[in-house]
Design a protein around this motif. Sequence first.
Motif, PDB file in Angstrom:
ATOM      1  N   TYR A 249     -11.850  -1.830  -1.952  1.00  0.00           N
ATOM      2  CA  TYR A 249     -10.634  -2.745  -1.761  1.00  0.00           C
ATOM      3  C   TYR A 249     -11.146  -4.097  -2.232  1.00  0.00           C
ATOM      4  O   TYR A 249     -10.622  -4.688  -3.135  1.00  0.00           O
ATOM      5  CB  TYR A 249      -9.749  -2.398  -1.015  1.00  0.00           C
TER       6      TYR A 249
ATOM      7  N   ARG B  99      -4.489   3.944  -2.111  1.00  0.00           N
ATOM      8  CA  ARG B  99      -4.520   4.343  -0.636  1.00  0.00           C
ATOM      9  C   ARG B  99      -5.670   5.160  -0.403  1.00  0.00           C
ATOM     10  O   ARG B  99      -6.049   5.279   0.767  1.00  0.00           O
ATOM     11  CB  ARG B  99      -3.299   5.192  -0.434  1.00  0.00           C
TER      12      ARG B  99
ATOM     13  N   ARG C  43       0.851  -1.128  -0.096  1.00  0.00           N
ATOM     14  CA  ARG C  43       0.109   0.100   0.000  1.00  0.00           C
ATOM     15  C   ARG C  43       0.878   1.156  -0.060  1.00  0.00           C
ATOM     16  O   ARG C  43       1.168   1.725   0.707  1.00  0.00           O
ATOM     17  CB  ARG C  43      -0.767   0.163   1.020  1.00  0.00           C
TER      18      ARG C  43
END
Length: 355
Positions: free
Chosen positions: A81, A74, A67
Amino acid sequence: MLNKIEVNTFQKNLDNKRRNFAFIRNQGNILKYLWNRFQWHYYPKIGKVPDFPLHVDIETTAKCNLRCPMCPSRHLTKEEYRKYGHMDFELYKKLVDECADNSIFSIRLSWRGEVLVTPDFAKYVHYAKVVKKIPNVSFLTNGAFLKGDLAEKLIEYGTDYISVSVDGLADIYEVIRHPVKFKKIFNNLQKFKELKEKKGAQKPVVRITTLWPAIAKDPQAYYDKISPVCDKIVYNPLKDFDLLEPIKENFICQFPWERLFVAFNGDVQPCSNTKERFVIANAKKQSLKLIWNGDKMKEIRQIHKANKRMTIFPCDHCSYGIDYTALWKDRDWTDWDPKEMLPKEESNINLTGYL
């Protein structure tokens, strides 16, 4: 107006002419490469639309093991996600088949995710290179999994080139690419080169990409350390996807005349912009050729040709349209602290472990 298009000006070269030429030569298909580069640079400038994209980015996975603070992912919530996944192999074959049938020169097997977390990724490379004989197959990676049996197969199947992100040395790298250690990445690159030499293989050639601020304190030290384990080094300016100013005046995007991006689920976009979804079709329902020559792509091209990109979203929020030369003018990067890239809020999820 089209002749003002700046093609491939964002990324800068850190290497010498000899190594740059070898990087191109060792990929093979040199005549096809030169013709493709002519099309790539001049078709956008003269407004010529080829019958089929010159290049297609196929996202074998949107998942990632890291990340990184400069990555658009992010900004995702945990729920957003979790919707990301891997591309079904049957869809992948459909895409590659069409690319091969239309004599495409190059495809890239990555986009937003870390391509090497794709289950049985070598199978995807094998199909493109060995079965369908696509002239140029590449992918982008952070290099954490570039090792072992997978590395052997990538060489054996004839992958043309790999771009590995190595942002700085030692501590700077480890802040940006946490939790991967620099020693691990360097060891992977070193062993990969040794494996190629052992097999007598010239490819895949390896391009290293870094952020300029990450090496600005001593670019020569970075080059001296990294160049022995790769074939070419390039660098990018620091990008902040939250910034909308200052915009480039008279900016016309090159992408609508060059390429398409296909997400893991078949969604097709005309560019890599992930600030917001920019889906124009789905490859499960339409052919890439039909999408490329369709009304939506024609409309996007017309808007850009008329220099009206700021009237449509997300072109008005595009990082390529930001004037980074003006933004970072006179800034001294030699004492840059990579921690300034980290998100200011803690609400963003840590994607590590969510593969």
